[in-house]
Design an enzyme around this catalytic site. Structure first.
Site, short mmCIF file in Angstrom:
data_model
loop_
_atom_site.label_atom_id
_atom_site.label_comp_id
_atom_site.label_asym_id
_atom_site.label_seq_id
_atom_site.Cartn_x
_atom_site.Cartn_y
_atom_site.Cartn_z
N GLY A 53 2.27 11.51 -0.08
CA GLY A 53 1.05 12.32 -0.08
C GLY A 53 -0.16 11.42 -0.15
N ASP A 270 -2.74 5.51 4.55
CA ASP A 270 -3.08 5.58 3.12
C ASP A 270 -3.25 4.19 2.54
OD1 ASP A 270 -2.80 8.39 3.28
OD2 ASP A 270 -0.64 8.22 2.89
#
Length: 327
Positions: A53, A270
């Site tokens: 995530g 990320d």
């Protein structure tokens, strides 16, 4: 709604602290098979599970690089309990916002015969208004003036489109810099509020400016346009193997990506963002932070599954990067 800080790891303290927010984390499951064939039962090799995530991966990257970041995330159900255990095992300081739904999973399969990667990302659980407001409350309590707030990832059902705009507003009100990494209407709403740093893909940037970006100059002009509008102070346009562009009030620069043997693209974006904000928090200028970001993305792409890069790998790649092209 209860908010649980990790009982094992203290919250980080630093001159310019970083807080990340992930409302739709995913338990990343990765495996491989010889060939993906329709209607066949495909036997897979060893599997790996990582806590994934957007914002959590940003915090994991910063941790891997030797820094500190507080990861705030929502979690629920048996999957959420596993997720929390995995993240604590990596010593990432965290605050958990409990939800009634079950934390989602994502599934990545590497096809050995072709080298292709197939990614299946499940929808997140439905949020109540009380739950998403609890996420904002946890964030507001953690923001430190002068620090950085990184809100990243998709929004699950039930969370309003302007959620990240609310995050940006909270950061501004508390004297912190907001970094937003999402897409679609949620990204447009955040940019209407105004953010410090945004990291769109080419498709996302094209949607934001309302035109096709088919040339290098068009890409540069569109990134600079977001800065001129006041949507973001820094626009980091990521272009995969074509490199990345950074636009700011100081101008626009472009860097290629260093050559690596790609194993998995999961988490590379990320890692880019994590290295960028980590370097900024150390007082590096945006161009220096941008160089580290490009190398962190590449170093992570060379890792299996959702494993994050290490500082030695990033620094080694930085030495290979040429000077940036300036426009």
């Amino acid at each position: 709604m209860r908010i649980m800080a990790s009982a094992t790891f203290p919250l980080p303290t630093r001159a310019r602290p970083i807080v990340t927010l992930t409302v739709n984390p995913a338990l990343d499951i990765s495996t491989s098979t010889a060939q993906v064939i329709k209607d066949h039962k495909m036997r897979c090799g060893p599997s790996r599970i990582d806590p994934g995530g957007g914002g959590v991966n940003v915090a994991r990257t910063i941790q891997s690089l030797g820094g500190d970041a507080l990861a705030i995330y929502a979690a629920g159900g048996l999957t959420g309990a596993t997720y929390r255990q995995l993240l604590e095992a990596e010593n990432v300081p965290s605050v958990v916002v409990p939800i009634d739904g079950t934390t989602r999973e994502s599934f990545t399969v590497d096809e050995g015969g072709s080298g292709e990667q197939f990614r299946f990302v499940l929808q997140g659980p439905e949020f109540s208004e009380a739950e998403w407001r609890s996420c904002l409350a946890a964030l507001e309590a953690a923001i430190v003036p002068g620090g950085y707030v990184v809100a990243s990832g998709s929004l699950p059902p039930g969370v309003p489109t302007n959620f990240y705009a609310q995050v940006a507003r909270l950061a501004h009100q508390r004297g912190a810099r907001s970094i937003i990494d999402t897409s679609g209407d949620a990204l447009a709403a955040a940019l209407a509020e105004g953010v410090y740093l945004v990291k769109p893909s080419l498709r996302e940037l094209s949607e934001l400016v309302g035109r096709e970006l088919s040339t290098e100059q068009a890409e540069v002009d569109a990134a600079a346009e977001l800065v001129a509008r006041g949507s973001a102070q820094l626009v980091a346009l990521t272009l995969g193997d074509q490199g990345a562009v950074l636009a700011s009030a100081a101008g626009v620069i472009r860097l290629p990506v260093p050559h690596v043997q790609v194993q998995s693209a999961v988490g590379a974006g990320d890692a880019f963002l994590g290295a960028f904000v980590w370097r900024l928090s150390q007082g590096r200028d945006p161009e220096a932070a941008f160089r580290s970001a490009v190398c962190a993305g590449s170093a992570t792409a060379a890792k299996p599954a959702t494993e994050m890069c290490a500082i030695a790998e990033v620094e080694a790649l930085e030495k290979l990067l040429p000077e940036a092209t300036r426009y």
